[in-house]
Design an enzyme around this catalytic site. Structure first.
Site, PDB file in Angstrom:
ATOM      1  N   MET A 268       0.829  -1.208   0.000  1.00 21.35           N
ATOM      2  CA  MET A 268       0.000   0.000   0.000  1.00 21.35           C
ATOM      3  C   MET A 268       0.862   1.255   0.000  1.00 21.35           C
ATOM      4  O   MET A 268       1.810   1.370   0.773  1.00 21.35           O
ATOM      5  CB  MET A 268      -0.917  -0.048   1.235  1.00 21.35           C
ATOM      6  CG  MET A 268      -1.816   1.148   1.386  1.00 21.35           C
ATOM      7  SD  MET A 268      -3.002   1.295   0.000  1.00 21.35           S
ATOM      8  CE  MET A 268      -3.186   3.068  -0.031  1.00 21.35           C
TER       9      MET A 268
ATOM     10  N   ASN B  24       0.694   4.367   1.044  1.00 20.45           N
ATOM     11  CA  ASN B  24       0.489   5.493   1.965  1.00 20.45           C
ATOM     12  C   ASN B  24       1.608   6.528   1.840  1.00 20.45           C
ATOM     13  O   ASN B  24       2.781   6.182   1.766  1.00 20.45           O
ATOM     14  CB  ASN B  24       0.480   4.996   3.412  1.00 20.45           C
ATOM     15  CG  ASN B  24      -0.311   3.728   3.587  1.00 20.45           C
ATOM     16  OD1 ASN B  24      -1.489   3.695   3.302  1.00 20.45           O
ATOM     17  ND2 ASN B  24       0.362   2.670   4.001  1.00 20.45           N
TER      18      ASN B  24
ATOM     19  N   HIS C 248       3.149   5.350  -7.362  1.00 25.73           N
ATOM     20  CA  HIS C 248       1.882   5.946  -6.927  1.00 25.73           C
ATOM     21  C   HIS C 248       2.084   7.333  -6.325  1.00 25.73           C
ATOM     22  O   HIS C 248       1.139   8.126  -6.276  1.00 25.73           O
ATOM     23  CB  HIS C 248       1.210   5.069  -5.870  1.00 25.73           C
ATOM     24  CG  HIS C 248       0.243   4.055  -6.420  1.00 25.73           C
ATOM     25  ND1 HIS C 248      -0.679   4.360  -7.390  1.00 25.73           N
ATOM     26  CD2 HIS C 248       0.038   2.753  -6.100  1.00 25.73           C
ATOM     27  CE1 HIS C 248      -1.412   3.263  -7.646  1.00 25.73           C
ATOM     28  NE2 HIS C 248      -0.989   2.288  -6.884  1.00 25.73           N
TER      29      HIS C 248
ATOM     30  N   HIS D 185       5.965  -0.126  -8.029  1.00 23.07           N
ATOM     31  CA  HIS D 185       4.549   0.239  -8.170  1.00 23.07           C
ATOM     32  C   HIS D 185       4.128   1.218  -7.065  1.00 23.07           C
ATOM     33  O   HIS D 185       3.570   2.273  -7.344  1.00 23.07           O
ATOM     34  CB  HIS D 185       3.704  -1.037  -8.133  1.00 23.07           C
ATOM     35  CG  HIS D 185       2.235  -0.812  -8.210  1.00 23.07           C
ATOM     36  ND1 HIS D 185       1.520  -0.918  -9.383  1.00 23.07           N
ATOM     37  CD2 HIS D 185       1.324  -0.470  -7.257  1.00 23.07           C
ATOM     38  CE1 HIS D 185       0.245  -0.667  -9.154  1.00 23.07           C
ATOM     39  NE2 HIS D 185       0.092  -0.388  -7.861  1.00 23.07           N
ATOM     40  N   GLU D 186       4.406   0.863  -5.835  1.00 24.99           N
ATOM     41  CA  GLU D 186       3.969   1.730  -4.729  1.00 24.99           C
ATOM     42  C   GLU D 186       4.713   3.063  -4.775  1.00 24.99           C
ATOM     43  O   GLU D 186       4.147   4.114  -4.495  1.00 24.99           O
ATOM     44  CB  GLU D 186       4.143   1.045  -3.371  1.00 24.99           C
ATOM     45  CG  GLU D 186       3.485  -0.333  -3.237  1.00 24.99           C
ATOM     46  CD  GLU D 186       2.034  -0.418  -3.701  1.00 24.99           C
ATOM     47  OE1 GLU D 186       1.343   0.616  -3.731  1.00 24.99           O
ATOM     48  OE2 GLU D 186       1.583  -1.534  -4.059  1.00 24.99           O
TER      49      GLU D 186
HETATM   50  N1  BES Z   1      -3.370   0.638  -3.656  1.00 22.83           N
HETATM   51  C1  BES Z   1      -3.070  -0.734  -3.779  1.00 22.83           C
HETATM   52  C2  BES Z   1      -3.185  -1.507  -2.519  1.00 22.83           C
HETATM   53  C3  BES Z   1      -4.501  -1.813  -1.908  1.00 22.83           C
HETATM   54  C4  BES Z   1      -5.707  -1.474  -2.401  1.00 22.83           C
HETATM   55  C5  BES Z   1      -4.465  -2.522  -0.761  1.00 22.83           C
HETATM   56  C6  BES Z   1      -6.871  -1.802  -1.754  1.00 22.83           C
HETATM   57  C7  BES Z   1      -5.631  -2.853  -0.120  1.00 22.83           C
HETATM   58  C8  BES Z   1      -6.853  -2.498  -0.616  1.00 22.83           C
HETATM   59  C9  BES Z   1      -1.620  -0.933  -4.226  1.00 22.83           C
HETATM   60  O1  BES Z   1      -1.048   0.125  -4.879  1.00 22.83           O
HETATM   61  C10 BES Z   1      -1.617  -2.084  -5.167  1.00 22.83           C
HETATM   62  O2  BES Z   1      -2.132  -1.945  -6.234  1.00 22.83           O
HETATM   63  N2  BES Z   1      -1.063  -3.211  -4.762  1.00 22.83           N
HETATM   64  C11 BES Z   1      -1.073  -4.419  -5.505  1.00 22.83           C
HETATM   65  C12 BES Z   1       0.285  -4.764  -6.018  1.00 22.83           C
HETATM   66  C13 BES Z   1       0.646  -4.054  -7.261  1.00 22.83           C
HETATM   67  C14 BES Z   1       2.062  -4.344  -7.685  1.00 22.83           C
HETATM   68  C15 BES Z   1      -0.277  -4.340  -8.419  1.00 22.83           C
HETATM   69  C16 BES Z   1      -1.517  -5.489  -4.551  1.00 22.83           C
HETATM   70  O3  BES Z   1      -1.516  -5.241  -3.351  1.00 22.83           O
HETATM   71  O4  BES Z   1      -1.889  -6.566  -5.008  1.00 22.83           O
HETATM   72 ZN    ZN Z   2      -1.560   0.250  -6.917  1.00 23.75          ZN
END
Ligand code: BES
Ligand code: ZN
Length: 852
Positions: free
Chosen positions: A264, A266, A302, A298-299
């Site tokens: 995530m 944050n 963001h 990825h994070e």
């Molecule tokens: N913003 C998401 C994480 C998220 C969203 C966590 C909703 C919990 C609820 C984060 O940026 C994300 O997309 N994470 C992906 C991994 C990414 C490399 C595609 C994940 O957690 O699967």
């Molecule tokens: Zn994401």
């Protein structure tokens, strides 16, 4: 359950109030946490009288309006809201409430992962912490003070920069954090614990000094190096490719074991599933290293695409997720092999997104309704969303794409916007009209393109006809607009021309001059996320000659699929395919790429092309082909194995990774021979290799072909790694995906293993989730596999609805099953639906699958 409310995009209303600042104090204790929330609020819609804040299970202790304690008559607490009656145009609210992080098993809001306090607030977790306008278009400046026992929680973190600290007499201490960037509540985070840390620094292009920290359970510090390197690479890449620098002087990452997702973003305080941080040569596979690199990036990405510019509402999720996935895919392509990355991305898209898009839970990348927003963090919003951005990139080219991104940042920085705003910037800078293109945002299902060709009088005519599928309940979807990269090859495989065609009509003829009939290489690089139907395709030729690495791969896959389908119909094995496969074995290619070319189509990809799915028939045909290839090319495969098997190497450079990948592909193919010779090789590999990649594949092969050797290797593995949760998850996955008799019983029993923990999502995914993708036993005709997963969904739903609805995804295949499987699955799905107090998460998925 039918009273679950559906939320519609068309009902969106701008917020009536805005929160300017939010000062939070968290007093963390073992059995509860007291939250004090002081907000400065302004009224935006002067007709509004009452302030309605989102909340969940609110235990309110006190409420003040402009420093005066509010009597009960001035506010109303309902199930999901706190209404403060009759407020002015500008005011201050103080709320004091109590929450119970140690009892929070949903892992949303503030919860405990082991001994670490941490948060997950996207999309709607913050309301579980304190009453708030918990929506992404309300952006506030946050100041956060954490107070906790100093010995148990020496590390106290939140967003932004550390401002001050203090000590209390009772052994407690406090730290105050301030984040200058206004942000929505979903980006708020805090962490408290006794953590180990590694530290590094990054100097931005404009010479700003950024301190980088990765926190983890003590003892795991040395496993954070790869994550740190990946972070620095990502920071550099975003400067070089997008001109974007980091905007705080501190970047914190914390790894926790209990996490619903991967990670995530944050602001300034990313929280990660430890699976995407921790790695060393002894415990992580090559795939794990790649996964860490891409999730860390990825994070990080963001920060600009998500945090600085965020979503107006959750229907716009693909605005940040599709775009950020596209960015992380390009980053991984630049850091590793472009050709391999593209194929891996397409593979992932087809395995997850195409299946979803063919099911009753199909939705556009920008859905227009949902019951549980948590269910919409889907392959469609993410992976298809990334393909849509990639198509824009292809349509306007790298330079204009970059100008579009610059314009997007310039225009919308600090705002919460819509996908339409993004498209406006791309259209303006790209000089293209994207009105037709917008259909990709609002239509669901995978489009098809029928290809017909003819050659006469020096003219090569290609007729392209779009087959636009119907959406789940709508029959009015229209033709798509997209780039289709093609090439014409001559008989020797030389390119006569390469071109990006713009597809925009339902049917269109393209005419090319040529001396003799050329060979068509179509959808190069997978320029559009569609299914090609091309009768006159020359798979053998393209496998051998096409210089486009994607089409070469694609032709090998398609040829294999046709060969397997013929076997499924009871026809003979196509000799031409076997010969073409042999050519690939001899080809001098990048090793990782060659390993991909030699891979046979997944069961899922065979399934997707079948009208009605019968797993036994699919398996049998695939097995037959595999055995035939293995026996035909046994010597060559063994030679490849021996040449590339370097048990003493644990290097992580591209060549070493490629060697492991190729020789393990050979070994896996050879294992279909079920011979002692191969079992011995696998066993030696298990015993002698220094990498987890090699050990895992060896174990997996032994599990399938040798009772005796697998028992001892598994035993050895268990004893060696039983204290390492991430490695034990691999162990559970091997057993859950096994084809051996008794797998279901074994999986059931493993739930009681000392190393297993049902409260940690990674374990559930590794055992139960993997079993639900074990076609042989999940889809066993006696229905016991379905029954087991249905039972688990019901159980786990009470602990963690998000995890339960994730498991329910395994049933998305329902509609296409053969009668027998369908009937037994239906009984189980109906049983789940009858459960009272089922979460809306699970209800939404299963009711859509059953179309009730
Ligand atoms: N913003 C998401 C994480 C998220 C969203 C966590 C909703 C919990 C609820 C984060 O940026 C994300 O997309 N994470 C992906 C991994 C990414 C490399 C595609 C994940 O957690 O699967
Ligand atoms: Zn994401």
């Amino acid at each position: 359950m039918s009273q679950v409310e559906t939320i519609y995009l068309k009902d969106y209303k701008a917020p009536q109030f805005l929160i300017k600042t939010c000062d939070l104090v968290f007093e963390l204790f073992e059995d509860y946490t007291q939250v004090t929330n002081m907000m400065k609020i302004t009224k935006e819609d002067k007709s509004a009288k009452d302030l309605v804040l989102d909340c969940a299970d609110l235990e309110l202790l006190d409420i003040y309006l402009d420093d005066a304690k509010l009597p009960q008559s001035r506010y109303i607490i309902e199930k999901e809201s706190l209404k403060v009656l009759d407020v002015g145009d500008e005011f201050k609210v103080i709320l004091i409430n109590k929450i119970y992080p140690h009892l929070n098993s949903e892992l949303e809001g503030l919860y405990k992962s082991g001994n670490i306090f941490c948060t997950q607030n996207e999309p709607e977790g913050f309301r579980r912490i304190t009453p708030y306008l918990d929506r992404p278009d309300v952006m506030a400046v946050f100041k956060t003070t954490l107070v906790a026992d100093k010995e148990r929680y020496p590390i106290l973190l939140s967003n932004g920069n550390r401002e001050s600290n203090f000590k209390l007499d009772d052994g407690r201490h406090g730290i105050t954090w301030f984040d200058p960037h206004p942000k929505p509540s979903y980006l708020f985070a805090l962490v408290a614990g006794d953590l180990g840390v590694i530290e590094d620094k990054y100097i931005t292009k404009s010479k700003k000094y950024v301190r980088l920290y990765i926190y983890t359970d003590k003892g795991n510090e040395s496993k954070c190096k790869h994550a740190m390197k990946s972070l620095k690479d990502a920071m550099k890449w975003d400067e070089d490719v997008y001109g974007r620098e980091y905007d705080l002087s501190l970047y914190n990452i914390v790894a926790v074991d209990s996490f619903n997702m991967g990670a995530m973003e944050n602001k300034g305080l990313n929280i990660f599933n430890s699976a995407y941080v921790l790695a060393d040569e002894d415990s992580a596979t090559d795939a794990n290293y790649m996964g860490i690199q891409s999730v860390i990036a990825h994070e990080y990405f963001h920060n600009w695409t998500g945090n600085r510019i965020t979503c107006r509402d959750w229907f716009q999720l693909t605005l940040k997720e599709g775009l950020t996935v596209f960015r992380d895919q390009c980053f991984s392509a630049d850091m590793n092999s472009k050709e391999v990355q593209r194929i891996e991305d397409v593979k992932a898209l087809r395995e997850r997104q195409f299946v979803e898009d063919a099911s009753p839970t199909a939705h556009p990348i920008q859905p227009d309704s949902y019951m549980a927003i948590n269910n919409f963090y889907t392959a469609t919003v993410y992976e298809k969303g990334a393909e849509v951005i990639r198509m824009i990139h292809t349509l306007i080219g790298e330079k204009k794409y970059r100008a579009g991104m610059d314009l997007y940042f310039e225009t919308f920085d600090g705002q919460a916007v819509r996908t339409n705003d993004f498209l406006w910037a791309m259209s303006k800078a790209g000089g293209v009209d994207l009105e037709l293109f917008k259909r990709w945002y609002h239509q669901s299902r995978t489009p098809k393109l029928k290809v017909d060709e003819s050659f006469e009088d020096g003219e090569f005519r290609v007729t392209l006809t779009q087959i636009v599928p119907n959406a789940v309940d709508v029959t009015t979807q229209s033709a798509y607009y997209y780039p289709l990269k093609i090439a014409l090859l001559d008989k020797s495989g030389e390119e006569i021309l390469e071109k990006v065609l713009i597809i925009s009509k339902e049917s269109e003829e393209f005419i090319f001059k040529a001396k003799s009939k050329p060979i068509l290489s179509i959808n190069r690089d997978f320029s559009a996320p569609i299914i090609i139907e091309h009768k006159e395709s020359n798979y053998a030729f393209l496998m051998k000659h096409d210089k486009n690495s994607f089409v070469k791969y694609e032709s090998a896959q398609s040829f294999a699929l046709e060969t397997i389908e013929a076997l499924m119909r009871g026809e003979g094995l196509d000799k031409e395919y076997v010969v073409a496969y042999g050519h690939i074995l001899e080809d001098e290619l990048d090793l990782s790429y060659k390993a991909l070319l030699l891979e046979l189509p997944s069961v899922s990809s065979i399934m997707q092309r079948a009208e009605v799915i019968d797993f036994e028939i699919i398996y049998e045909a695939k097995e037959k082909l595999q055995k035939h290839l293995a026996s035909t090319y046994k010597d060559k495969l063994l030679e490849i194995y021996r040449q590339n098997h370097k048990p003493e190497s644990k290097e992580l450079d591209a060549k070493s990774i490629g060697q492991r990948s190729l020789k393990n592909r050979s070994l896996k193919l050879l294992s279909s021979l079920q011979s002692d010779e191969i079992a011995t090789l696998a066993n030696e590999q298990y015993n002698n290799s220094l990498t987890m990649t090699d050990r895992i594949i060896a174990l997996d092969i032994l599990e399938d072909i040798s009772d005796a050797l697998s028992a001892s290797a598994l035993d050895n593995f268990y004893n060696r790694y039983k204290k390492d949760a991430l490695v034990m998850q691999k162990y559970f996955s091997i057993l859950a995906s096994s084809h051996r008799v008794g797998t279901l019983d074994r999986v059931m029993a493993l739930q009681n293993d000392d190393a297993y923990n049902e409260l940690i999502p990674n374990f559930v995914r590794s055992l139960i989730g993997v079993f639900a993708r074990n076609y042989k036993y999940f889809h066993a005709k006696d229905g016991l596999g379905y029954k087991f997963i249905a039972d688990k969904i019901i159980d786990i739903d009470k602990i963690n609805p998000q995890m339960a609805s994730g498991l329910a995804g395994a049933f998305k295949i329902y509609e296409k099953l053969n009668e027998k499987n369908k009937n037994v699955m239906k009984i189980e799905l109906q049983r789940v639906l009858k459960e009272h107090s089922l979460s809306k998460n699970v209800y939404e998925i299963i009711s859509k699958i059953l179309k009730v």
